[in-house]
Design an enzyme around this catalytic site. Structure first.
Site, PDB file in Angstrom:
ATOM      1  N   TYR A  91     -28.635  93.718 -34.028  1.00  0.00           N
ATOM      2  CA  TYR A  91     -28.910  95.008 -34.440  1.00  0.00           C
ATOM      3  C   TYR A  91     -29.481  94.963 -36.009  1.00  0.00           C
ATOM      4  CZ  TYR A  91     -25.813  96.166 -30.615  1.00  0.00           C
ATOM      5  OH  TYR A  91     -25.187  96.229 -29.337  1.00  0.00           O
ATOM      6  N   CYS A  97     -39.500 103.358 -50.584  1.00  0.00           N
ATOM      7  CA  CYS A  97     -39.370 104.434 -51.514  1.00  0.00           C
ATOM      8  C   CYS A  97     -38.350 105.418 -50.799  1.00  0.00           C
ATOM      9  CB  CYS A  97     -40.753 105.207 -51.787  1.00  0.00           C
ATOM     10  SG  CYS A  97     -41.888 104.104 -52.568  1.00  0.00           S
ATOM     11  N   GLU A  98     -37.236 105.047 -50.847  1.00  0.00           N
ATOM     12  CA  GLU A  98     -35.939 106.075 -50.479  1.00  0.00           C
ATOM     13  C   GLU A  98     -34.833 105.442 -51.309  1.00  0.00           C
ATOM     14  OE1 GLU A  98     -35.313 108.157 -47.493  1.00  0.00           O
ATOM     15  OE2 GLU A  98     -37.146 107.596 -46.585  1.00  0.00           O
ATOM     16  N   ARG A 142     -29.231  98.357 -40.972  1.00  0.00           N
ATOM     17  CA  ARG A 142     -27.833  98.906 -40.993  1.00  0.00           C
ATOM     18  C   ARG A 142     -27.122  99.544 -42.183  1.00  0.00           C
ATOM     19  NH1 ARG A 142     -24.176  95.857 -39.822  1.00  0.00           N
ATOM     20  NH2 ARG A 142     -23.094  97.125 -38.528  1.00  0.00           N
ATOM     21  N   GLY A 201     -18.856  95.648 -26.989  1.00  0.00           N
ATOM     22  CA  GLY A 201     -18.064  96.261 -27.967  1.00  0.00           C
ATOM     23  C   GLY A 201     -17.278  95.381 -28.926  1.00  0.00           C
ATOM     24  N   TYR A 226     -25.622 102.993 -41.611  1.00  0.00           N
ATOM     25  CA  TYR A 226     -24.188 103.199 -41.159  1.00  0.00           C
ATOM     26  C   TYR A 226     -23.310 102.857 -42.300  1.00  0.00           C
ATOM     27  CZ  TYR A 226     -25.998 101.749 -36.470  1.00  0.00           C
ATOM     28  OH  TYR A 226     -26.466 101.382 -35.188  1.00  0.00           O
ATOM     29  N   GLU A 249     -20.242  92.774 -21.454  1.00  0.00           N
ATOM     30  CA  GLU A 249     -21.482  92.994 -21.887  1.00  0.00           C
ATOM     31  C   GLU A 249     -21.396  92.839 -23.398  1.00  0.00           C
ATOM     32  OE1 GLU A 249     -22.184  97.095 -20.928  1.00  0.00           O
ATOM     33  OE2 GLU A 249     -22.919  96.425 -18.706  1.00  0.00           O
ATOM     34  N   PRO A 250     -21.374  91.755 -23.806  1.00  0.00           N
ATOM     35  CA  PRO A 250     -21.113  91.352 -25.296  1.00  0.00           C
ATOM     36  C   PRO A 250     -22.778  91.382 -26.069  1.00  0.00           C
ATOM     37  CG  PRO A 250     -20.915  89.433 -24.321  1.00  0.00           C
ATOM     38  CD  PRO A 250     -20.804  90.324 -23.244  1.00  0.00           C
ATOM     39  N   GLY A 251     -22.822  91.832 -27.064  1.00  0.00           N
ATOM     40  CA  GLY A 251     -24.081  91.875 -27.582  1.00  0.00           C
ATOM     41  C   GLY A 251     -23.827  91.467 -29.060  1.00  0.00           C
TER      42      GLY A 251
HETATM   43  C1  LIG Z   1     -25.099  98.425 -26.824  1.00  0.00           C
HETATM   44  C2  LIG Z   1     -24.150  98.127 -25.438  1.00  0.00           C
HETATM   45  C3  LIG Z   1     -23.465  96.983 -25.278  1.00  0.00           C
HETATM   46  C4  LIG Z   1     -23.415  96.181 -26.393  1.00  0.00           C
HETATM   47  O1  LIG Z   1     -22.432  96.423 -27.167  1.00  0.00           O
HETATM   48  P1  LIG Z   1     -21.957  95.462 -28.379  1.00  0.00           P
HETATM   49  O2  LIG Z   1     -21.156  96.341 -29.286  1.00  0.00           O
HETATM   50  O3  LIG Z   1     -23.260  94.909 -29.109  1.00  0.00           O
HETATM   51  O4  LIG Z   1     -21.020  94.519 -27.850  1.00  0.00           O
HETATM   52  C5  LIG Z   1     -22.949  96.573 -23.931  1.00  0.00           C
HETATM   53  N1  LIG Z   1     -22.975  97.594 -23.054  1.00  0.00           N
HETATM   54  C6  LIG Z   1     -23.785  98.849 -23.190  1.00  0.00           C
HETATM   55  C7  LIG Z   1     -23.915  99.696 -21.839  1.00  0.00           C
HETATM   56  C8  LIG Z   1     -24.342  99.074 -24.464  1.00  0.00           C
HETATM   57  O5  LIG Z   1     -24.977 100.356 -24.303  1.00  0.00           O
END
Ligand SMILES: *Cc1c(COP(=O)(O)O)cnc(C)c1O
Length: 423
Positions: free
Chosen positions: A373, A344-345, A314, A241, A318, A275-277
């Site tokens: 993303y 075409c949007e 995105r 997150g 968003y 869990e960083p993404g």
């Molecule tokens: C999407 C997700 C993440 C990653 O979130 P980021 O905002 O990209 O860091 C981590 N854990 C879970 C369970 C998720 O669904």
């Protein structure tokens, strides 16, 4: 450090990815093309790792599931946070050790659980009682105990975009906070389940520390209660997150976040998973596109580029803001233009009223912070093959996912006999 920067080159000043000119990548791989810097991925992983100290870092594969990206982060030490059977396949194919894979998501099917049990993943983050029961029976049938953390919903507003808030009572994620204790005890009594911890993930693109601190506090409360009732809680998964700076806003300070994480782990005497993404992959990628033409409508100037909402959703989904740079900026001032795709949007606007140096047909632009993303949300809407993906490494560059050609795109469809008149 910025791995994408302007440098002098034979063709003039232009934007580079590490040591490769973006114009060269456009020539080699065509446009639109995602470009990822492997040094940026590894550099970000290392910085995150140093900030949070002793924790298992499971890169959230859904942010960018390209095998090369997962392997690059895996090589730096990352595990994987997965949310589907497909992501399990990708994580394993990219060489992530099963002992470093955690599986989240509200809709895990029996088949997906079976695959994950076969692989021997580190942990299932379970989000409902029904899921717990199913997992217990599948694991018991094969004579094993599935390692489980309960994903609880701490009812905290992450103060981020509504569509990416996941930790409020009205969101579909996690187990109701007040029911978590009872369910934990249930799980601990089931054959086939080894309850070993708690998990949370309250949302994405968080830009302040407060919601994290509040959520970790709630988690600590629950953890202490469980222990007082004789349960073992050895693992805490604090989710991902962490936000990034898209529009020059002050991002959450990594070191303050790291200190909070470390304090939480110390106080609760638990092993940590994170869990960083987005934070890992977002700034490590850009989307390279070419201007098709420039069109004047009344007093509005539209710069029509060869990328669209099917490549990067995105902005349309968003209202997200991405920095956009001219790869070889023309001299002269900036003027506001709308940068739009061919779809075409009317919502296919990548940037509205954006001050840009003059852009002409054939010019290249780079949409920054598109590493997370981005490609994962692409589609073939308007029968547009989604953008290619490339990775650079110093002076090296490789195509890591080609753009589909029309034949491949069409070959996925088939027309039934009764329409072709051949039966
Ligand atoms: C999407 C997700 C993440 C990653 O979130 P980021 O905002 O990209 O860091 C981590 N854990 C879970 C369970 C998720 O669904």
């Amino acid at each position: 450090m910025d791995y994408f920067s302007y440098r002098e080159s034979a063709g003039g000043r232009q934007l580079f990815a590490e040591d490769v000119a973006l114009s060269e990548l456009a020539e080699r791989f065509g446009t639109p093309c995602y470009v990822y810097s492997s040094a940026a991925l590894v550099g970000r992983f290392d910085a995150f790792s140093r900030a949070v100290g002793d924790a298992l870092l499971c890169y959230s594969v859904k942010a960018n599931d390209n095998l090369a990206v997962i392997r690059c982060l895996g090589g730096a030490g990352a595990g994987a946070d997965i949310v589907s059977g497909g992501e399990l396949r990708r994580a394993l194919a990219a060489g992530i050790a099963p002992a470093k894979i955690v599986f989240a998501g509200v809709g895990k099917t029996g088949d997906e659980m079976d695959d994950a049990l076969d692989a021997g993943i580190a942990r299932f983050n379970v989000e409902s009682e029904d899921e717990l029961q199913l997992l217990a029976s599948l694991a018991a049938a094969r004579g094993v105990r599935a390692p489980v953390a309960l994903r609880v919903n701490p009812d905290i507003d992450a103060k981020t975009h509504d569509k990416i808030s996941t930790g409020r009572a009205q969101d579909k994620f996690g187990i109701e906070f007040d029911r978590a204790g009872a369910l934990y005890a249930r799980g601990a009594g089931l054959d086939g389940i080894a309850m070993d911890g708690l998990a949370i993930h309250i949302g994405s693109q968080l830009t302040s520390l407060k919601p994290f601190a509040d959520a970790f506090g709630r988690l600590g409360e629950l953890c202490r209660n469980l222990r007082q009732n004789g349960q073992t809680v050895s693992q805490l998964d604090l989710g991902g997150g962490l936000g990034i700076s898209y529009a020059g806003e002050t991002p959450l300070d990594l070191h303050q976040y790291g200190a909070l994480v470390q304090r939480t782990g110390r106080e609760l005497e638990a092993a940590l998973t994170l869990e960083p993404g987005r934070w890992m992959a977002g700034p490590a990628g850009l989307l390279l596109a070419r201007v098709i033409r420039v069109k004047q409508n009344g007093n509005k100037q539209f710069v029509i580029v060869d990328m669209a909402m099917n490549d990067l959703l995105r902005p349309a989904l968003y209202g997200a803001w991405h920095d956009i740079q001219a790869v070889m900026p023309r001299p002269g001032g900036a003027a506001p233009v709308d940068i739009v795709g061919p779809v075409c949007e009317s919502g296919d606007v990548i940037a509205a009223e954006r001050g840009m140096p003059e852009l002409r047909a054939g010019d290249l632009i780079a949409v920054r912070d598109a590493g997370a993303y981005g490609a994962v949300m692409s589609s073939s809407y308007n029968s547009r093959p989604p953008a290619a993906e490339a990775m650079v490494h110093g002076t090296d560059a490789a195509l890591i996912r080609p753009r589909l050609d029309y034949d491949t795109l069409l070959a996925r469809d088939s027309v039934p006999d009764w329409l072709t008149g051949s039966h």
